[in-house]
Design an enzyme around this catalytic site. Structure first.
Site, PDB file in Angstrom:
ATOM      1  N   GLY A   5     -29.563 -45.322 -11.093  1.00 18.68           N
ATOM      2  CA  GLY A   5     -28.722 -45.837 -10.008  1.00 18.68           C
ATOM      3  C   GLY A   5     -29.498 -46.803  -9.132  1.00 18.68           C
ATOM      4  O   GLY A   5     -28.998 -47.857  -8.731  1.00 18.68           O
ATOM      5  N   ASN A  89     -25.178 -39.687 -18.039  1.00 14.00           N
ATOM      6  CA  ASN A  89     -25.386 -39.072 -19.342  1.00 14.00           C
ATOM      7  C   ASN A  89     -24.298 -38.044 -19.581  1.00 14.00           C
ATOM      8  O   ASN A  89     -23.805 -37.416 -18.636  1.00 14.00           O
ATOM      9  CB  ASN A  89     -26.744 -38.362 -19.372  1.00 14.00           C
ATOM     10  CG  ASN A  89     -27.890 -39.344 -19.602  1.00 14.00           C
ATOM     11  OD1 ASN A  89     -27.690 -40.435 -20.133  1.00 14.00           O
ATOM     12  ND2 ASN A  89     -29.083 -38.948 -19.194  1.00 14.00           N
ATOM     13  N   ALA A 116     -35.600 -45.734 -16.932  1.00 15.16           N
ATOM     14  CA  ALA A 116     -36.056 -45.925 -15.549  1.00 15.16           C
ATOM     15  C   ALA A 116     -36.705 -44.643 -15.075  1.00 15.16           C
ATOM     16  O   ALA A 116     -36.264 -43.545 -15.423  1.00 15.16           O
ATOM     17  CB  ALA A 116     -34.876 -46.284 -14.649  1.00 15.16           C
ATOM     18  N   LYS A 174     -24.256 -42.448 -27.275  1.00 16.24           N
ATOM     19  CA  LYS A 174     -25.248 -42.161 -26.228  1.00 16.24           C
ATOM     20  C   LYS A 174     -25.446 -40.662 -26.092  1.00 16.24           C
ATOM     21  O   LYS A 174     -26.575 -40.180 -25.914  1.00 16.24           O
ATOM     22  CB  LYS A 174     -24.788 -42.780 -24.897  1.00 16.24           C
ATOM     23  CG  LYS A 174     -25.754 -42.534 -23.734  1.00 16.24           C
ATOM     24  CD  LYS A 174     -27.064 -43.292 -23.913  1.00 16.24           C
ATOM     25  CE  LYS A 174     -28.225 -42.814 -23.066  1.00 16.24           C
ATOM     26  NZ  LYS A 174     -28.062 -42.697 -21.662  1.00 16.24           N
ATOM     27  N   SER A 244     -34.786 -37.923 -18.587  1.00 17.12           N
ATOM     28  CA  SER A 244     -34.244 -37.373 -17.345  1.00 17.12           C
ATOM     29  C   SER A 244     -34.265 -35.839 -17.359  1.00 17.12           C
ATOM     30  O   SER A 244     -34.543 -35.203 -16.340  1.00 17.12           O
ATOM     31  CB  SER A 244     -32.827 -37.897 -17.116  1.00 17.12           C
ATOM     32  OG  SER A 244     -32.052 -37.712 -18.282  1.00 17.12           O
TER      33      SER A 244
HETATM   34  O1  KPL Z   1     -30.973 -41.594 -21.340  1.00 11.95           O
HETATM   35  C1  KPL Z   1     -32.121 -41.239 -21.424  1.00 11.95           C
HETATM   36  C2  KPL Z   1     -32.556 -40.155 -20.523  1.00 11.95           C
HETATM   37  O2  KPL Z   1     -33.734 -39.935 -20.325  1.00 11.95           O
HETATM   38  O3  KPL Z   1     -31.662 -39.484 -19.987  1.00 11.95           O
HETATM   39  C3  KPL Z   1     -33.003 -41.843 -22.483  1.00 11.95           C
HETATM   40  C4  KPL Z   1     -32.297 -42.990 -23.185  1.00 11.95           C
HETATM   41  C5  KPL Z   1     -33.352 -40.783 -23.491  1.00 11.95           C
HETATM   42  C6  KPL Z   1     -34.251 -42.480 -21.937  1.00 11.95           C
HETATM   43  O4  KPL Z   1     -35.199 -41.575 -21.489  1.00 11.95           O
END
Ligand code: KPL
Length: 291
Positions: A5, A89, A116, A174, A244
């Site tokens: 974000g 996610n 990030a 994803k 994450s």
């Molecule tokens: O989306 C991600 C996350 O960490 O939640 C990835 C693509 C695996 C990158 O770290």
């Protein structure tokens, strides 16, 4: 606001868009420090609902926070029929958002493969160059002109950006990436790149095979070869990144396992399928969350 974000907020502001963060935890959260391929940027954003009507609301909180984050702003969003872009996610937030905001608010869904990382001081690093995919989720469609303007603005800020008429499929892809990378890197407390090592090869392939089996049952056009290629490419592109879920678990925060693996298991169940390997990871993360 999480790392992704803050990355979007900073890149949007740097590209000339007026950005008003709605959810700083405290005033200092409005000071943004971003390191990316262009160098280091320091900026300060004015938080709170903007004086001029906003054009769109980019929602980057975790899936389980979406409804709580939107509830205080629901009357304004409903009145303005303000287009929302849900970027998180996992899946499963569309129906609760529609229940909160009604049928007249355009809801777009987006998925990002950018990496990030945010450190304790709030400093964000753009650690993996990815892409954003966006498409219509629910509610009225945007006019072609507005849709183009919105995509141009997002693309200028953080390229590349792709519009798709099949956003469900992009979100499943994803989710598949996250269902393999996130629980493993969280349980082993390793960077994404470690999953390329031989010791993870069998487990990675079993998880992918279960995903491919479910997708084929559910009529989602994602086969094992495509899943393997995409997941391997993401591991390579974000090799230095701590996922994450890795960070959430290490910090004792709630993880997104329910919106990722939980959603997958629930959908598979609807098709009469049990995904044993994913169930095992789900149980392990749930157990680890309680430690
Ligand atoms: O989306 C991600 C996350 O960490 O939640 C990835 C693509 C695996 C990158 O770290």
């Amino acid at each position: 606001m999480g790392a992704l974000g803050r990355l979007y907020a900073a890149r949007l502001a740097l590209s000339g868009t007026q950005v008003s963060p709605l959810h700083p935890r405290h005033q200092d959260d409005c000071n943004y420090r971003l390191t990316d391929a262009h160098g280091e940027h320091n900026l300060r954003l004015r938080w709170g609902w903007p004086l001029l009507p906003p054009q769109a609301l980019l929602v980057t909180v975790k899936a389980y926070q979406v409804v709580t984050a939107l509830t205080p702003w629901a009357p304004q969003i409903r009145n303005l029929r303000l287009p929302l872009i849900l970027l998180h996610n996992g899946m499963g937030t569309l129906a609760p958002c529609q229940a909160l905001l009604g049928e007249q608010v355009p809801i777009l869904l987006a998925s990002s493969t950018h990496g990030a990382l945010r450190d304790e001081q709030g400093h964000v690093r753009h650690t993996g160059l990815g892409a954003t995919t966006i498409g219509h989720g629910a509610g009225p469609s945007l006019s072609p002109l507005f849709q183009q303007a919105l995509c141009d603005l997002l693309e200028r800020a953080l390229p590349p950006l792709f519009w798709t008429d099949h956003i469900e499929q992009a979100l499943w892809l994803k989710l598949a990436i996250n269902a393999v990378i996130n629980p493993l890197t969280a349980l082993h407390q390793c960077p994404n790149g470690a999953l390329a090592e031989g010791r993870f090869a069998d487990q990675r392939q079993h998880l992918i095979a279960e995903l491919a089996g479910f997708f084929s049952h559910a009529g989602i056009a994602l086969d094992e070869a495509r899943l393997t290629a995409t997941i391997d490419a993401t591991i390579a592109a974000t090799a230095g990144n701590l996922s994450s879920m890795n960070r959430d678990l290490a910090a004792g925060r709630r993880t997104e396992i329910d919106a990722i693996t939980g959603h997958l298991l629930a959908e598979a169940r609807q098709h009469g399928l049990v995904l044993e390997q994913h169930q095992r990871l789900y149980d392990a993360i749930k157990h680890a969350e309680q430690q």
